[in-house]
Scaffold this motif. Structure first.
Motif, mmCIF file in Angstrom:
data_model
loop_
_atom_site.group_PDB
_atom_site.id
_atom_site.type_symbol
_atom_site.label_atom_id
_atom_site.label_comp_id
_atom_site.label_asym_id
_atom_site.label_seq_id
_atom_site.Cartn_x
_atom_site.Cartn_y
_atom_site.Cartn_z
ATOM 1 N N ALA A 32 11.765 11.626 -2.278
ATOM 2 C CA ALA A 32 11.064 10.669 -3.142
ATOM 3 C C ALA A 32 10.865 9.342 -2.432
ATOM 4 C CB ALA A 32 11.855 10.463 -4.434
ATOM 5 N N THR A 35 8.317 9.611 0.580
ATOM 6 C CA THR A 35 6.938 9.882 0.178
ATOM 7 C C THR A 35 6.419 8.898 -0.861
ATOM 8 O OG1 THR A 35 7.648 11.443 -1.531
ATOM 9 C CG2 THR A 35 7.134 12.349 0.653
ATOM 10 N N GLU A 36 7.292 7.983 -1.300
ATOM 11 C CA GLU A 36 6.944 6.985 -2.309
ATOM 12 C C GLU A 36 6.518 7.630 -3.631
ATOM 13 O OE1 GLU A 36 4.450 3.810 -0.811
ATOM 14 O OE2 GLU A 36 5.416 3.929 1.152
ATOM 15 N N ASP A 37 7.104 8.790 -3.919
ATOM 16 C CA ASP A 37 6.874 9.470 -5.191
ATOM 17 C C ASP A 37 8.198 9.502 -5.945
ATOM 18 O OD1 ASP A 37 6.370 11.090 -7.365
ATOM 19 O OD2 ASP A 37 5.639 12.793 -6.207
ATOM 20 N N GLU A 38 8.481 8.400 -6.625
ATOM 21 C CA GLU A 38 9.765 8.255 -7.301
ATOM 22 C C GLU A 38 9.631 8.405 -8.819
ATOM 23 O OE1 GLU A 38 12.572 5.513 -5.315
ATOM 24 O OE2 GLU A 38 10.815 4.889 -4.148
ATOM 25 N N GLN A 39 8.778 9.339 -9.226
ATOM 26 C CA GLN A 39 8.621 9.626 -10.647
ATOM 27 C C GLN A 39 9.978 10.025 -11.242
ATOM 28 O OE1 GLN A 39 6.107 12.506 -13.627
ATOM 29 N NE2 GLN A 39 5.629 12.639 -11.480
ATOM 30 N N HIS A 59 10.240 17.869 -6.106
ATOM 31 C CA HIS A 59 8.801 17.718 -5.947
ATOM 32 C C HIS A 59 8.241 19.065 -5.467
ATOM 33 C CE1 HIS A 59 10.643 13.813 -5.145
ATOM 34 N NE2 HIS A 59 9.508 13.224 -5.437
#
Length: 151
Positions: A32, A35-39, A59
């Motif tokens: 996360a 990839t800067e995807d910290e949902q 993910h």
């Protein structure tokens, strides 16, 4: 090692199964961050409990990114291979979430092997990523790889 001349006899067959790889929360958190995807469904276990998943999940792209490691485990390299590169995907479907703490592994079936000349072989594998203890796979993909072999 598989000889290029043997590839046609392997088409349609399972050619390998990888080891199980653990998808723990630390791996999910690291993915996360990078990839800067910290949902929240990935990184907040408390908030994720309230979702239909009942907890955090990996993910889809994290699961997919393990395909190379799975391939190294499972697929016998071509004899004389100098290098291989990802060539892309013809199909890719994420079918089931991978809960934090799960283990996944890859099953590989050779779908095609095309001699592109000059020692280049375009291989298409069906990759099925299984989740330990689950009947439904995490993903199924048709993965293309270009293998370069020395003449």
């Amino acid at each position: 090692m598989t000889k290029p001349s043997e590839l046609s006899s392997l088409i349609g067959q399972e050619v390998g199964v990888s080891r199980w790889i653990e998808i723990d929360q630390a791996r999910i958190d690291a993915f996360a961050k990078i990839t800067e995807d910290e949902q929240f469904i990935h990184v907040d276990p408390e908030a994720a409990k309230a979702t239909p998943f009942g907890g955090t999940i990996a993910h889809g792209f994290l699961t997919l990114s393990l395909a190379s490691a799975m391939s190294y485990d499972a697929v016998t390299p071509l004899e004389g291979v100098v290098m291989g590169v990802n060539y892309g995907f013809d199909k890719l479907r994420f079918l089931a979430p991978v809960p934090a703490g799960s283990k996944v592994r890859g099953r590989f079936k050779l779908l095609s092997a095309d001699d592109k000349g000059g020692g280049r072989w375009l291989l298409k594998h069906e990759l099925t990523v299984e989740i330990e203890g689950s009947e439904k796979p995490a993903l199924i993909a048709e993965w293309l790889g270009m293998q370069m072999v020395s003449p």
